[in-house]
Write a protein that holds these residues in place. Structure first.
Motif, PDB file in Angstrom:
ATOM      1  N   LEU A  81     -31.830  -9.231  19.941  1.00  0.00           N
ATOM      2  CA  LEU A  81     -30.944  -8.077  20.000  1.00  0.00           C
ATOM      3  C   LEU A  81     -31.428  -7.055  18.964  1.00  0.00           C
ATOM      4  O   LEU A  81     -31.606  -7.388  17.789  1.00  0.00           O
ATOM      5  N   SER A  82     -31.634  -5.828  19.408  1.00  0.00           N
ATOM      6  CA  SER A  82     -32.106  -4.768  18.522  1.00  0.00           C
ATOM      7  C   SER A  82     -30.920  -3.967  18.003  1.00  0.00           C
ATOM      8  O   SER A  82     -30.108  -3.474  18.793  1.00  0.00           O
ATOM      9  N   LEU A  83     -30.845  -3.842  16.692  1.00  0.00           N
ATOM     10  CA  LEU A  83     -29.768  -3.099  16.050  1.00  0.00           C
ATOM     11  C   LEU A  83     -30.184  -1.636  15.839  1.00  0.00           C
ATOM     12  O   LEU A  83     -31.373  -1.325  15.840  1.00  0.00           O
ATOM     13  N   PRO A  84     -29.233  -0.735  15.662  1.00  0.00           N
ATOM     14  CA  PRO A  84     -29.592   0.666  15.418  1.00  0.00           C
ATOM     15  C   PRO A  84     -30.565   0.789  14.248  1.00  0.00           C
ATOM     16  O   PRO A  84     -30.341   0.204  13.169  1.00  0.00           O
ATOM     17  N   LEU A  85     -31.640   1.529  14.457  1.00  0.00           N
ATOM     18  CA  LEU A  85     -32.618   1.740  13.393  1.00  0.00           C
ATOM     19  C   LEU A  85     -33.335   3.061  13.622  1.00  0.00           C
ATOM     20  O   LEU A  85     -33.997   3.246  14.640  1.00  0.00           O
ATOM     21  N   PHE A  86     -33.180   3.956  12.671  1.00  0.00           N
ATOM     22  CA  PHE A  86     -33.906   5.218  12.651  1.00  0.00           C
ATOM     23  C   PHE A  86     -33.832   5.749  11.226  1.00  0.00           C
ATOM     24  O   PHE A  86     -32.959   5.342  10.438  1.00  0.00           O
ATOM     25  N   PRO A  87     -34.757   6.615  10.839  1.00  0.00           N
ATOM     26  CA  PRO A  87     -34.846   7.004   9.425  1.00  0.00           C
ATOM     27  C   PRO A  87     -33.583   7.619   8.855  1.00  0.00           C
ATOM     28  O   PRO A  87     -33.309   7.471   7.663  1.00  0.00           O
ATOM     29  N   GLU A  88     -32.828   8.314   9.674  1.00  0.00           N
ATOM     30  CA  GLU A  88     -31.694   9.086   9.190  1.00  0.00           C
ATOM     31  C   GLU A  88     -30.388   8.287   9.075  1.00  0.00           C
ATOM     32  O   GLU A  88     -29.319   8.869   8.847  1.00  0.00           O
ATOM     33  N   LEU A  89     -30.464   6.983   9.230  1.00  0.00           N
ATOM     34  CA  LEU A  89     -29.284   6.147   9.010  1.00  0.00           C
ATOM     35  C   LEU A  89     -28.740   6.328   7.593  1.00  0.00           C
ATOM     36  O   LEU A  89     -29.448   6.792   6.692  1.00  0.00           O
ATOM     37  N   THR A  90     -27.505   5.952   7.400  1.00  0.00           N
ATOM     38  CA  THR A  90     -26.908   5.942   6.063  1.00  0.00           C
ATOM     39  C   THR A  90     -26.593   4.505   5.669  1.00  0.00           C
ATOM     40  O   THR A  90     -26.499   3.613   6.525  1.00  0.00           O
ATOM     41  N   ASP A  91     -26.411   4.301   4.375  1.00  0.00           N
ATOM     42  CA  ASP A  91     -26.078   2.952   3.921  1.00  0.00           C
ATOM     43  C   ASP A  91     -24.739   2.502   4.486  1.00  0.00           C
ATOM     44  O   ASP A  91     -24.575   1.330   4.845  1.00  0.00           O
ATOM     45  N   GLY A  92     -23.808   3.436   4.622  1.00  0.00           N
ATOM     46  CA  GLY A  92     -22.525   3.089   5.208  1.00  0.00           C
ATOM     47  C   GLY A  92     -22.652   2.628   6.643  1.00  0.00           C
ATOM     48  O   GLY A  92     -21.949   1.691   7.078  1.00  0.00           O
ATOM     49  N   GLU A  93     -23.555   3.261   7.407  1.00  0.00           N
ATOM     50  CA  GLU A  93     -23.754   2.856   8.804  1.00  0.00           C
ATOM     51  C   GLU A  93     -24.407   1.491   8.900  1.00  0.00           C
ATOM     52  O   GLU A  93     -24.033   0.663   9.747  1.00  0.00           O
ATOM     53  N   VAL A  94     -25.378   1.231   8.043  1.00  0.00           N
ATOM     54  CA  VAL A  94     -26.027  -0.079   8.044  1.00  0.00           C
ATOM     55  C   VAL A  94     -25.020  -1.162   7.671  1.00  0.00           C
ATOM     56  O   VAL A  94     -24.988  -2.249   8.269  1.00  0.00           O
ATOM     57  N   GLU A  95     -24.186  -0.882   6.681  1.00  0.00           N
ATOM     58  CA  GLU A  95     -23.150  -1.846   6.312  1.00  0.00           C
ATOM     59  C   GLU A  95     -22.173  -2.051   7.468  1.00  0.00           C
ATOM     60  O   GLU A  95     -21.737  -3.192   7.725  1.00  0.00           O
ATOM     61  N   ARG A  96     -21.830  -0.980   8.151  1.00  0.00           N
ATOM     62  CA  ARG A  96     -20.920  -1.086   9.303  1.00  0.00           C
ATOM     63  C   ARG A  96     -21.505  -1.995  10.381  1.00  0.00           C
ATOM     64  O   ARG A  96     -20.807  -2.863  10.934  1.00  0.00           O
ATOM     65  N   VAL A  97     -22.782  -1.815  10.683  1.00  0.00           N
ATOM     66  CA  VAL A  97     -23.427  -2.644  11.713  1.00  0.00           C
ATOM     67  C   VAL A  97     -23.475  -4.099  11.259  1.00  0.00           C
ATOM     68  O   VAL A  97     -23.121  -5.022  12.014  1.00  0.00           O
ATOM     69  N   ALA A  98     -23.915  -4.320  10.020  1.00  0.00           N
ATOM     70  CA  ALA A  98     -24.019  -5.696   9.523  1.00  0.00           C
ATOM     71  C   ALA A  98     -22.666  -6.393   9.516  1.00  0.00           C
ATOM     72  O   ALA A  98     -22.554  -7.569   9.905  1.00  0.00           O
ATOM     73  N   ASP A  99     -21.645  -5.681   9.094  1.00  0.00           N
ATOM     74  CA  ASP A  99     -20.297  -6.267   9.089  1.00  0.00           C
ATOM     75  C   ASP A  99     -19.848  -6.610  10.504  1.00  0.00           C
ATOM     76  O   ASP A  99     -19.237  -7.667  10.741  1.00  0.00           O
ATOM     77  N   ALA A 100     -20.162  -5.726  11.455  1.00  0.00           N
ATOM     78  CA  ALA A 100     -19.764  -5.971  12.846  1.00  0.00           C
ATOM     79  C   ALA A 100     -20.508  -7.172  13.421  1.00  0.00           C
ATOM     80  O   ALA A 100     -19.922  -7.979  14.168  1.00  0.00           O
ATOM     81  N   VAL A 101     -21.788  -7.316  13.088  1.00  0.00           N
ATOM     82  CA  VAL A 101     -22.549  -8.475  13.557  1.00  0.00           C
ATOM     83  C   VAL A 101     -21.958  -9.758  12.989  1.00  0.00           C
ATOM     84  O   VAL A 101     -21.713 -10.737  13.720  1.00  0.00           O
ATOM     85  N   LYS A 102     -21.722  -9.781  11.688  1.00  0.00           N
ATOM     86  CA  LYS A 102     -21.189 -10.997  11.060  1.00  0.00           C
ATOM     87  C   LYS A 102     -19.793 -11.327  11.591  1.00  0.00           C
ATOM     88  O   LYS A 102     -19.475 -12.507  11.808  1.00  0.00           O
ATOM     89  N   SER A 103     -18.995 -10.315  11.823  1.00  0.00           N
ATOM     90  CA  SER A 103     -17.660 -10.542  12.388  1.00  0.00           C
ATOM     91  C   SER A 103     -17.755 -11.129  13.788  1.00  0.00           C
ATOM     92  O   SER A 103     -17.028 -12.075  14.139  1.00  0.00           O
ATOM     93  N   ALA A 104     -18.673 -10.592  14.592  1.00  0.00           N
ATOM     94  CA  ALA A 104     -18.845 -11.101  15.960  1.00  0.00           C
ATOM     95  C   ALA A 104     -19.313 -12.545  15.949  1.00  0.00           C
ATOM     96  O   ALA A 104     -18.821 -13.390  16.723  1.00  0.00           O
ATOM     97  N   VAL A 105     -20.257 -12.850  15.084  1.00  0.00           N
ATOM     98  CA  VAL A 105     -20.778 -14.214  15.000  1.00  0.00           C
ATOM     99  C   VAL A 105     -19.675 -15.180  14.574  1.00  0.00           C
ATOM    100  O   VAL A 105     -19.547 -16.289  15.114  1.00  0.00           O
ATOM    101  N   ARG A 106     -18.847 -14.766  13.609  1.00  0.00           N
ATOM    102  CA  ARG A 106     -17.722 -15.629  13.166  1.00  0.00           C
ATOM    103  C   ARG A 106     -16.742 -15.858  14.310  1.00  0.00           C
ATOM    104  O   ARG A 106     -16.285 -16.976  14.546  1.00  0.00           O
TER     105      ARG A 106
END
Length: 375
Positions: free
Chosen positions: A344-369
């Motif tokens: 599964l490919s997660l959003p990735l492009f240079p203009e991302l923000t740290d908040g967006e990366v944290e949002r994606v990671a949190d959503a992945v971990k929540s889904a897995v749980r």
């Protein structure tokens, strides 16, 4: 509700470059030097210098770059071309278009690039070419591939379509094998605003053949004297103008991609399988690919959270309808087949923000749980 996060958001990249790009396009249209004009020639020179090659030839797209390279080397019916089974279909299209036979190998479970021992076992007296794909922005392990190929006179054509700027042991991809093909499709690390591609080599004769074939088989010095079978596959001058502007930012963009990839890996921990890094490789993270056994469910939950994802790729090449006639069966390439159900490919492009990366990671971990079996 948070705004939907795209897998790739090209609008953010365009904004800061807008005035410069529009001015460059206005110059192109004012001068109307559209057939392999100054931007195309300039970009070719700049790209060759970047890759450390003598020649770069701009073409219409990455698939054409692969196909013209194969034609230039004389790959034809009866020849075999070895390539990994976990990649985009373009390489197979090129092999079949020249009349040759694709020979597939599985991937290394850690790098996701072509397995060296399977490549060794796949070589026969009909093998004319190996096409290693630098998948997801990481270079294939080129030294052992070249060691297999060179003593037997086998051509090594790099598919660099996902790895513009990646390095292998201090060398940029595109200048390691005999020749290389790049896609410059708009989603790539370096992409135009549509279709574009480029071919690189140090071989003068092969470069001339590609130059001729992209122009209907005519020698550039003798227009309308068509000497070989050719095609219409020139890099568009407007695309070249855009690419030259974006190229000046490529290393910055790639550094940001590496930063966000490392941040994802840090945040995700062991919730999913994350990409590994290896000494001697400088990846450029075209995509950030995780693995999870509940891929479809995780993907659905991320979409519910307004986060787009991708799958690169859902069907290994040997199981596509277009390759059915080659006789491969399910189970022959177990790693690629297993991973195709998990990646599964997660959003990735240079203009991302740290908040967006944290949002994606949190959503992945929540889904897995949420999907974990009850204990």
């Amino acid at each position: 509700m948070a705004e939907r996060l795209k897998l790739v958001d090209l609008r953010r990249q365009y904004g800061p470059l807008r005035e410069e790009i529009l001015a460059a396009l206005d110059t192109v249209l004012t001068e109307m030097n559209l057939n392999l004009g100054p931007n195309t020639r300039g970009f070719e020179q700049e790209w060759a210098e970047f890759c450390g090659t003598k020649h770069a030839k701009g073409v219409d797209n990455g698939t054409d770059a692969l196909q013209l390279a194969m034609y230039a080397y004389g790959i034809t019916a009866g020849d075999e071309v070895i390539t990994p089974v976990n990649t985009f279909v373009a390489v197979v299209e090129a092999i079949l278009a020249v009349g040759a036979t694709p020979v597939f190998v599985d991937i290394n479970p850690d790098t996701y690039n072509m397995d060296i021992e399977q490549t060794r076992a796949a070589i026969t007296d009909r093998t004319r070419m190996i096409v290693p794909v630098h998948l997801y922005g990481m270079a294939a392990d080129m030294d052992p591939i070249l060691a297999l190929a060179k003593p037997k006179g086998i051509i090594v054509l790099e598919d660099c379509s996902q790895a513009q700027g990646a390095q292998y042991k201090g060398k940029r991809v595109g200048g390691i094998g005999d020749a290389a093909a790049f896609s410059l499709y708009y989603t790539k690390n370096l992409g135009g605003f549509g279709e574009a591609g480029i071919f690189t080599t140090n071989d003068d004769a092969i470069a001339l053949k590609v130059d001729m074939m992209r122009q209907h088989g005519a020698n550039p010095a003798t227009r309308y004297k068509h000497e070989i079978l050719g095609f219409n596959s020139r890099l568009d001058e407007m695309q070249a103008a855009i690419l030259r502007i974006k190229f000046r930012h490529l290393e910055e963009y790639n550094a940001k991609r590496r930063h966000w990839a490392a941040r994802y890996t840090e945040l995700l921990g062991d919730a999913v399988v994350t990409p590994k890094r290896f000494p001697g490789y400088e990846e450029v993270n075209y995509v950030y690919v995780i693995r999870t056994p509940n891929r479809h469910e995780v993907k659905a939950k991320l979409l519910e959270a307004d986060i787009e994802t991708g799958i690169h790729y859902p069907i290994p090449l040997h199981l596509l309808p277009v390759t059915e006639h080659l006789g491969y069966k399910a189970g022959q390439f177990p790693i690629s087949e297993q991973y195709a159900q998990q990646i599964l490919s997660l959003p990735l492009f240079p203009e991302l923000t740290d908040g967006e990366v944290e949002r994606v990671a949190d959503a992945v971990k929540s889904a897995v749980r949420d999907l974990a079996p009850a204990r």
